[in-house]
Scaffold this motif. Structure first.
Motif, PDB file in Angstrom:
ATOM      1  N   PRO A  96     -18.779  36.010  17.529  1.00  0.00           N
ATOM      2  CA  PRO A  96     -17.561  36.800  17.320  1.00  0.00           C
ATOM      3  C   PRO A  96     -16.992  37.385  18.598  1.00  0.00           C
ATOM      4  O   PRO A  96     -17.680  37.535  19.607  1.00  0.00           O
ATOM      5  CB  PRO A  96     -18.042  37.916  16.383  1.00  0.00           C
ATOM      6  N   LEU A  97     -15.718  37.716  18.513  1.00  0.00           N
ATOM      7  CA  LEU A  97     -15.030  38.468  19.558  1.00  0.00           C
ATOM      8  C   LEU A  97     -15.313  39.938  19.308  1.00  0.00           C
ATOM      9  O   LEU A  97     -15.092  40.441  18.206  1.00  0.00           O
ATOM     10  CB  LEU A  97     -13.539  38.187  19.487  1.00  0.00           C
ATOM     11  N   VAL A  98     -15.836  40.637  20.320  1.00  0.00           N
ATOM     12  CA  VAL A  98     -16.283  42.019  20.133  1.00  0.00           C
ATOM     13  C   VAL A  98     -15.523  42.945  21.072  1.00  0.00           C
ATOM     14  O   VAL A  98     -15.350  42.634  22.266  1.00  0.00           O
ATOM     15  CB  VAL A  98     -17.801  42.140  20.393  1.00  0.00           C
ATOM     16  N   ARG A  99     -15.078  44.069  20.532  1.00  0.00           N
ATOM     17  CA  ARG A  99     -14.402  45.059  21.366  1.00  0.00           C
ATOM     18  C   ARG A  99     -15.451  45.834  22.149  1.00  0.00           C
ATOM     19  O   ARG A  99     -16.430  46.343  21.597  1.00  0.00           O
ATOM     20  CB  ARG A  99     -13.579  46.015  20.511  1.00  0.00           C
ATOM     21  N   LEU A 100     -15.247  45.949  23.452  1.00  0.00           N
ATOM     22  CA  LEU A 100     -16.204  46.619  24.323  1.00  0.00           C
ATOM     23  C   LEU A 100     -15.997  48.132  24.322  1.00  0.00           C
ATOM     24  O   LEU A 100     -14.885  48.619  24.115  1.00  0.00           O
ATOM     25  CB  LEU A 100     -16.079  46.084  25.753  1.00  0.00           C
ATOM     26  N   SER A 101     -17.071  48.842  24.583  1.00  0.00           N
ATOM     27  CA  SER A 101     -17.005  50.305  24.633  1.00  0.00           C
ATOM     28  C   SER A 101     -16.404  50.770  25.954  1.00  0.00           C
ATOM     29  O   SER A 101     -16.694  50.215  27.016  1.00  0.00           O
ATOM     30  CB  SER A 101     -18.413  50.884  24.477  1.00  0.00           C
ATOM     31  N   GLY A 102     -15.539  51.769  25.898  1.00  0.00           N
ATOM     32  CA  GLY A 102     -14.980  52.362  27.108  1.00  0.00           C
ATOM     33  C   GLY A 102     -13.922  51.537  27.795  1.00  0.00           C
ATOM     34  O   GLY A 102     -13.530  51.815  28.924  1.00  0.00           O
ATOM     35  N   THR A 103     -13.428  50.503  27.130  1.00  0.00           N
ATOM     36  CA  THR A 103     -12.405  49.648  27.729  1.00  0.00           C
ATOM     37  C   THR A 103     -11.606  48.979  26.623  1.00  0.00           C
ATOM     38  O   THR A 103     -12.058  48.903  25.481  1.00  0.00           O
ATOM     39  CB  THR A 103     -13.039  48.562  28.629  1.00  0.00           C
ATOM     40  N   ILE A 125     -14.916  39.157  30.361  1.00  0.00           N
ATOM     41  CA  ILE A 125     -14.081  40.060  29.570  1.00  0.00           C
ATOM     42  C   ILE A 125     -12.716  39.416  29.375  1.00  0.00           C
ATOM     43  O   ILE A 125     -12.104  38.938  30.331  1.00  0.00           O
ATOM     44  CB  ILE A 125     -13.929  41.429  30.256  1.00  0.00           C
ATOM     45  N   PHE A 126     -12.259  39.399  28.140  1.00  0.00           N
ATOM     46  CA  PHE A 126     -10.953  38.824  27.826  1.00  0.00           C
ATOM     47  C   PHE A 126      -9.928  39.944  27.696  1.00  0.00           C
ATOM     48  O   PHE A 126     -10.180  40.969  27.062  1.00  0.00           O
ATOM     49  CB  PHE A 126     -11.020  38.016  26.538  1.00  0.00           C
ATOM     50  N   SER A 127      -8.774  39.740  28.303  1.00  0.00           N
ATOM     51  CA  SER A 127      -7.703  40.732  28.284  1.00  0.00           C
ATOM     52  C   SER A 127      -6.402  40.069  27.834  1.00  0.00           C
ATOM     53  O   SER A 127      -6.080  38.966  28.268  1.00  0.00           O
ATOM     54  CB  SER A 127      -7.521  41.339  29.679  1.00  0.00           C
ATOM     55  N   PHE A 128      -5.676  40.744  26.957  1.00  0.00           N
ATOM     56  CA  PHE A 128      -4.415  40.187  26.475  1.00  0.00           C
ATOM     57  C   PHE A 128      -3.265  41.123  26.821  1.00  0.00           C
ATOM     58  O   PHE A 128      -3.464  42.283  27.173  1.00  0.00           O
ATOM     59  CB  PHE A 128      -4.470  39.956  24.954  1.00  0.00           C
ATOM     60  N   GLY A 129      -2.072  40.618  26.729  1.00  0.00           N
ATOM     61  CA  GLY A 129      -0.883  41.416  26.970  1.00  0.00           C
ATOM     62  C   GLY A 129       0.097  41.257  25.825  1.00  0.00           C
ATOM     63  O   GLY A 129       0.104  40.223  25.142  1.00  0.00           O
ATOM     64  N   THR A 130       0.899  42.270  25.586  1.00  0.00           N
ATOM     65  CA  THR A 130       1.981  42.186  24.603  1.00  0.00           C
ATOM     66  C   THR A 130       3.311  42.317  25.342  1.00  0.00           C
ATOM     67  O   THR A 130       3.339  42.636  26.533  1.00  0.00           O
ATOM     68  CB  THR A 130       1.866  43.304  23.558  1.00  0.00           C
ATOM     69  N   ARG A 131       4.390  42.082  24.624  1.00  0.00           N
ATOM     70  CA  ARG A 131       5.704  42.222  25.255  1.00  0.00           C
ATOM     71  C   ARG A 131       5.902  43.640  25.791  1.00  0.00           C
ATOM     72  O   ARG A 131       6.504  43.854  26.840  1.00  0.00           O
ATOM     73  CB  ARG A 131       6.804  41.858  24.255  1.00  0.00           C
ATOM     74  N   ALA A 156     -13.018  50.211  16.194  1.00  0.00           N
ATOM     75  CA  ALA A 156     -14.025  50.947  16.965  1.00  0.00           C
ATOM     76  C   ALA A 156     -14.725  49.997  17.939  1.00  0.00           C
ATOM     77  O   ALA A 156     -14.769  48.786  17.717  1.00  0.00           O
ATOM     78  CB  ALA A 156     -15.045  51.561  16.026  1.00  0.00           C
ATOM     79  N   PRO A 157     -15.265  50.533  19.050  1.00  0.00           N
ATOM     80  CA  PRO A 157     -16.075  49.694  19.944  1.00  0.00           C
ATOM     81  C   PRO A 157     -17.205  49.023  19.173  1.00  0.00           C
ATOM     82  O   PRO A 157     -17.844  49.641  18.331  1.00  0.00           O
ATOM     83  CB  PRO A 157     -16.621  50.702  20.960  1.00  0.00           C
ATOM     84  N   GLY A 158     -17.415  47.753  19.451  1.00  0.00           N
ATOM     85  CA  GLY A 158     -18.436  46.994  18.741  1.00  0.00           C
ATOM     86  C   GLY A 158     -17.909  46.246  17.537  1.00  0.00           C
ATOM     87  O   GLY A 158     -18.626  45.417  16.958  1.00  0.00           O
ATOM     88  N   ALA A 159     -16.660  46.526  17.137  1.00  0.00           N
ATOM     89  CA  ALA A 159     -16.071  45.809  16.006  1.00  0.00           C
ATOM     90  C   ALA A 159     -15.964  44.328  16.328  1.00  0.00           C
ATOM     91  O   ALA A 159     -15.632  43.950  17.458  1.00  0.00           O
ATOM     92  CB  ALA A 159     -14.702  46.387  15.668  1.00  0.00           C
ATOM     93  N   ALA A 160     -16.245  43.484  15.334  1.00  0.00           N
ATOM     94  CA  ALA A 160     -16.278  42.037  15.545  1.00  0.00           C
ATOM     95  C   ALA A 160     -15.099  41.362  14.846  1.00  0.00           C
ATOM     96  O   ALA A 160     -14.712  41.751  13.738  1.00  0.00           O
ATOM     97  CB  ALA A 160     -17.590  41.463  15.032  1.00  0.00           C
ATOM     98  N   PHE A 161     -14.567  40.327  15.500  1.00  0.00           N
ATOM     99  CA  PHE A 161     -13.409  39.614  14.976  1.00  0.00           C
ATOM    100  C   PHE A 161     -13.594  38.114  15.124  1.00  0.00           C
ATOM    101  O   PHE A 161     -14.251  37.644  16.054  1.00  0.00           O
ATOM    102  CB  PHE A 161     -12.141  40.020  15.730  1.00  0.00           C
ATOM    103  N   ALA A 162     -12.989  37.390  14.199  1.00  0.00           N
ATOM    104  CA  ALA A 162     -12.812  35.947  14.346  1.00  0.00           C
ATOM    105  C   ALA A 162     -11.376  35.706  14.811  1.00  0.00           C
ATOM    106  O   ALA A 162     -10.511  36.561  14.630  1.00  0.00           O
ATOM    107  CB  ALA A 162     -13.063  35.243  13.020  1.00  0.00           C
ATOM    108  N   GLY A 163     -11.135  34.569  15.414  1.00  0.00           N
ATOM    109  CA  GLY A 163      -9.787  34.269  15.872  1.00  0.00           C
ATOM    110  C   GLY A 163      -9.793  33.193  16.941  1.00  0.00           C
ATOM    111  O   GLY A 163     -10.834  32.602  17.251  1.00  0.00           O
ATOM    112  N   THR A 164      -8.623  32.942  17.492  1.00  0.00           N
ATOM    113  CA  THR A 164      -8.464  31.925  18.530  1.00  0.00           C
ATOM    114  C   THR A 164      -8.001  32.568  19.823  1.00  0.00           C
ATOM    115  O   THR A 164      -7.085  33.389  19.824  1.00  0.00           O
ATOM    116  CB  THR A 164      -7.451  30.853  18.095  1.00  0.00           C
ATOM    117  N   LEU A 165      -8.658  32.209  20.919  1.00  0.00           N
ATOM    118  CA  LEU A 165      -8.305  32.688  22.247  1.00  0.00           C
ATOM    119  C   LEU A 165      -7.726  31.512  23.035  1.00  0.00           C
ATOM    120  O   LEU A 165      -8.352  30.454  23.111  1.00  0.00           O
ATOM    121  CB  LEU A 165      -9.521  33.227  22.993  1.00  0.00           C
TER     122      LEU A 165
END
Length: 200
Positions: A96-103, A125-131, A156-165
Protein backbone atom coordinates in the motif's frame (compact mmCIF):
# COMPACT_ATOMS: atom_id res chain seq x y z
CA UNK A 1 -16.79 -52.23 -3.57
CA UNK A 2 -15.86 -49.80 -6.33
CA UNK A 3 -14.22 -47.48 -3.77
CA UNK A 4 -11.89 -50.21 -2.42
CA UNK A 5 -10.98 -51.16 -5.99
CA UNK A 6 -9.96 -47.58 -6.79
CA UNK A 7 -7.92 -47.23 -3.59
CA UNK A 8 -6.30 -50.58 -4.27
CA UNK A 9 -5.40 -49.41 -7.75
CA UNK A 10 -3.72 -46.27 -6.35
CA UNK A 11 -1.70 -48.37 -3.91
CA UNK A 12 -0.54 -50.56 -6.78
CA UNK A 13 0.88 -47.57 -8.69
CA UNK A 14 4.67 -47.21 -8.54
CA UNK A 15 5.94 -44.69 -5.96
CA UNK A 16 7.27 -42.34 -8.64
CA UNK A 17 3.89 -42.22 -10.39
CA UNK A 18 2.10 -41.50 -7.11
CA UNK A 19 4.59 -38.67 -6.40
CA UNK A 20 3.97 -36.99 -9.75
CA UNK A 21 0.19 -37.31 -9.35
CA UNK A 22 0.35 -35.55 -5.98
CA UNK A 23 2.72 -32.90 -7.38
CA UNK A 24 0.40 -32.23 -10.34
CA UNK A 25 -2.65 -31.86 -8.08
CA UNK A 26 -0.80 -29.42 -5.78
CA UNK A 27 0.40 -27.38 -8.75
CA UNK A 28 -3.12 -27.12 -10.19
CA UNK A 29 -4.54 -26.03 -6.81
CA UNK A 30 -1.88 -23.32 -6.40
CA UNK A 31 -2.43 -21.99 -9.91
CA UNK A 32 -6.18 -21.89 -9.45
CA UNK A 33 -5.90 -19.85 -6.24
CA UNK A 34 -3.25 -17.41 -7.46
CA UNK A 35 -4.53 -13.91 -8.22
CA UNK A 36 -3.25 -12.18 -11.38
CA UNK A 37 -1.19 -9.02 -10.97
CA UNK A 38 -2.94 -5.77 -11.85
CA UNK A 39 -2.31 -4.98 -15.52
CA UNK A 40 -0.93 -1.51 -14.81
CA UNK A 41 1.58 -2.73 -12.23
CA UNK A 42 5.16 -2.30 -13.37
CA UNK A 43 7.65 -4.33 -11.34
CA UNK A 44 10.39 -4.30 -13.96
CA UNK A 45 12.40 -1.59 -12.20
CA UNK A 46 12.57 -3.07 -8.71
CA UNK A 47 16.05 -4.58 -9.06
CA UNK A 48 17.47 -1.36 -10.50
CA UNK A 49 15.78 0.65 -7.74
CA UNK A 50 17.26 -1.62 -5.06
CA UNK A 51 20.69 -1.23 -6.69
CA UNK A 52 20.35 2.57 -6.84
CA UNK A 53 19.36 2.81 -3.16
CA UNK A 54 22.29 0.56 -2.25
CA UNK A 55 24.70 2.83 -4.17
CA UNK A 56 23.34 5.90 -2.37
CA UNK A 57 23.76 4.10 0.94
CA UNK A 58 27.40 3.34 0.07
CA UNK A 59 27.97 6.96 -0.95
CA UNK A 60 26.56 8.17 2.37
CA UNK A 61 29.09 6.07 4.28
CA UNK A 62 32.09 6.79 2.05
CA UNK A 63 34.77 9.38 2.96
CA UNK A 64 36.25 9.62 -0.54
CA UNK A 65 34.70 12.59 -2.44
CA UNK A 66 35.53 11.15 -5.86
CA UNK A 67 34.04 7.79 -4.88
CA UNK A 68 30.91 9.48 -3.52
CA UNK A 69 30.38 11.38 -6.78
CA UNK A 70 30.84 8.22 -8.83
CA UNK A 71 28.40 6.24 -6.69
CA UNK A 72 25.80 9.02 -6.80
CA UNK A 73 26.11 9.37 -10.59
CA UNK A 74 25.56 5.63 -11.01
CA UNK A 75 22.52 5.82 -8.74
CA UNK A 76 21.08 8.80 -10.64
CA UNK A 77 21.41 6.93 -13.95
CA UNK A 78 19.49 3.97 -12.54
CA UNK A 79 16.83 6.14 -10.89
CA UNK A 80 16.35 8.14 -14.08
CA UNK A 81 15.33 4.92 -15.84
CA UNK A 82 13.23 3.53 -12.98
CA UNK A 83 11.35 6.81 -12.49
CA UNK A 84 11.25 8.03 -16.07
CA UNK A 85 8.27 10.39 -16.52
CA UNK A 86 5.13 8.44 -17.32
CA UNK A 87 6.12 5.23 -15.51
CA UNK A 88 3.27 3.70 -13.51
CA UNK A 89 3.27 1.87 -10.19
CA UNK A 90 0.30 0.36 -8.41
CA UNK A 91 -0.35 0.59 -4.69
CA UNK A 92 -2.24 -2.51 -3.56
CA UNK A 93 -3.21 -4.23 -0.33
CA UNK A 94 0.09 -6.17 -0.43
CA UNK A 95 2.10 -2.98 -1.10
CA UNK A 96 0.00 0.00 0.00
CA UNK A 97 0.73 3.68 -0.32
CA UNK A 98 1.27 4.98 3.22
CA UNK A 99 1.17 8.53 4.51
CA UNK A 100 4.36 9.33 6.41
CA UNK A 101 4.46 10.92 9.85
CA UNK A 102 5.55 14.56 10.09
CA UNK A 103 5.42 15.17 6.36
CA UNK A 104 2.97 15.38 3.48
CA UNK A 105 5.00 12.68 1.72
CA UNK A 106 3.93 9.14 0.88
CA UNK A 107 5.79 5.90 0.37
CA UNK A 108 5.08 2.39 -0.85
CA UNK A 109 5.44 0.16 2.18
CA UNK A 110 7.15 -2.80 0.48
CA UNK A 111 10.82 -3.27 -0.41
CA UNK A 112 12.80 -1.74 -1.93
CA UNK A 113 10.90 1.56 -1.62
CA UNK A 114 11.37 1.65 2.15
CA UNK A 115 15.18 1.44 1.86
CA UNK A 116 17.47 -0.10 4.49
CA UNK A 117 18.40 2.31 7.28
CA UNK A 118 21.06 -0.01 8.70
CA UNK A 119 22.97 0.27 5.42
CA UNK A 120 22.31 3.99 5.10
CA UNK A 121 19.94 3.53 2.17
CA UNK A 122 17.39 6.29 1.57
CA UNK A 123 13.63 5.90 1.63
CA UNK A 124 11.64 6.67 -1.52
CA UNK A 125 9.11 9.44 -0.83
CA UNK A 126 6.42 10.28 -3.36
CA UNK A 127 5.22 13.87 -3.65
CA UNK A 128 2.30 15.18 -5.69
CA UNK A 129 1.11 18.61 -6.71
CA UNK A 130 -2.31 20.11 -7.36
CA UNK A 131 -3.28 23.09 -9.48
CA UNK A 132 -3.56 25.15 -6.29
CA UNK A 133 -0.45 23.82 -4.52
CA UNK A 134 2.69 22.67 -6.29
CA UNK A 135 6.42 23.28 -6.42
CA UNK A 136 7.89 25.39 -9.21
CA UNK A 137 9.02 23.01 -11.94
CA UNK A 138 6.17 20.55 -11.44
CA UNK A 139 4.61 19.49 -14.78
CA UNK A 140 1.17 21.03 -15.17
CA UNK A 141 -0.26 17.95 -16.89
CA UNK A 142 0.64 15.88 -13.84
CA UNK A 143 -1.45 17.66 -11.24
CA UNK A 144 -3.37 15.40 -8.88
CA UNK A 145 -7.09 16.13 -8.54
CA UNK A 146 -8.38 18.10 -5.57
CA UNK A 147 -10.55 15.12 -4.57
CA UNK A 148 -7.51 12.85 -4.27
CA UNK A 149 -5.53 15.52 -2.41
CA UNK A 150 -8.36 16.11 0.10
CA UNK A 151 -8.52 12.38 0.85
CA UNK A 152 -4.86 12.39 1.82
CA UNK A 153 -5.06 15.66 3.71
CA UNK A 154 -7.71 14.20 6.01
CA UNK A 155 -5.83 10.95 6.60
CA UNK A 156 -3.76 10.22 9.71
CA UNK A 157 -0.06 9.29 9.43
CA UNK A 158 0.22 5.60 8.68
CA UNK A 159 -3.06 5.50 6.74
CA UNK A 160 -2.86 3.08 3.82
CA UNK A 161 -4.22 3.57 0.31
CA UNK A 162 -4.53 1.71 -2.96
CA UNK A 163 -4.17 3.60 -6.21
CA UNK A 164 -2.01 4.37 -9.21
CA UNK A 165 1.16 6.46 -9.15
CA UNK A 166 2.44 7.97 -12.40
CA UNK A 167 5.83 9.64 -12.35
CA UNK A 168 5.86 13.29 -13.36
CA UNK A 169 8.58 15.34 -14.98
CA UNK A 170 10.21 17.93 -12.70
CA UNK A 171 12.28 20.77 -14.12
CA UNK A 172 14.69 21.29 -11.23
CA UNK A 173 15.54 17.77 -10.09
CA UNK A 174 18.66 15.63 -9.92
CA UNK A 175 16.90 13.42 -12.45
CA UNK A 176 13.91 13.87 -14.75
CA UNK A 177 11.37 13.28 -11.99
CA UNK A 178 13.19 13.23 -8.65
CA UNK A 179 15.37 15.03 -6.13
CA UNK A 180 18.04 13.52 -3.89
CA UNK A 181 17.53 14.82 -0.36
CA UNK A 182 20.76 14.21 1.54
CA UNK A 183 19.64 15.78 4.79
CA UNK A 184 16.51 13.62 5.02
CA UNK A 185 18.25 10.65 3.35
CA UNK A 186 15.42 10.32 0.87
CA UNK A 187 14.72 10.15 -2.84
CA UNK A 188 11.81 12.51 -3.50
CA UNK A 189 9.85 11.36 -6.56
CA UNK A 190 7.20 13.58 -8.14
CA UNK A 191 3.99 11.84 -9.17
CA UNK A 192 0.38 12.15 -10.17
CA UNK A 193 -2.09 10.11 -8.10
CA UNK A 194 -5.22 8.52 -9.52
CA UNK A 195 -7.80 5.94 -8.42
CA UNK A 196 -6.99 6.56 -4.76
CA UNK A 197 -8.95 4.42 -2.28
CA UNK A 198 -8.37 3.79 1.46
CA UNK A 199 -7.40 0.28 2.56
CA UNK A 200 -9.28 -0.69 5.69
Amino acid sequence: MARSSRSGFVRLLPATVRFFLVFALCFLCCCASRQPLPQNTDFSGREDLARALSLLGQARQNDCPICVEKLRNQAVDLLSAVFAPGRRFSATASCPLVRLSGTAGLTLSCPPFSGNLERGEPIVIFSFGTREEHLAGFAEESYTSRQEADQLAGAAPGAAFAGTLETSSFAYGDGPSFLLQDRENAVLVFIRLTDLAPIR
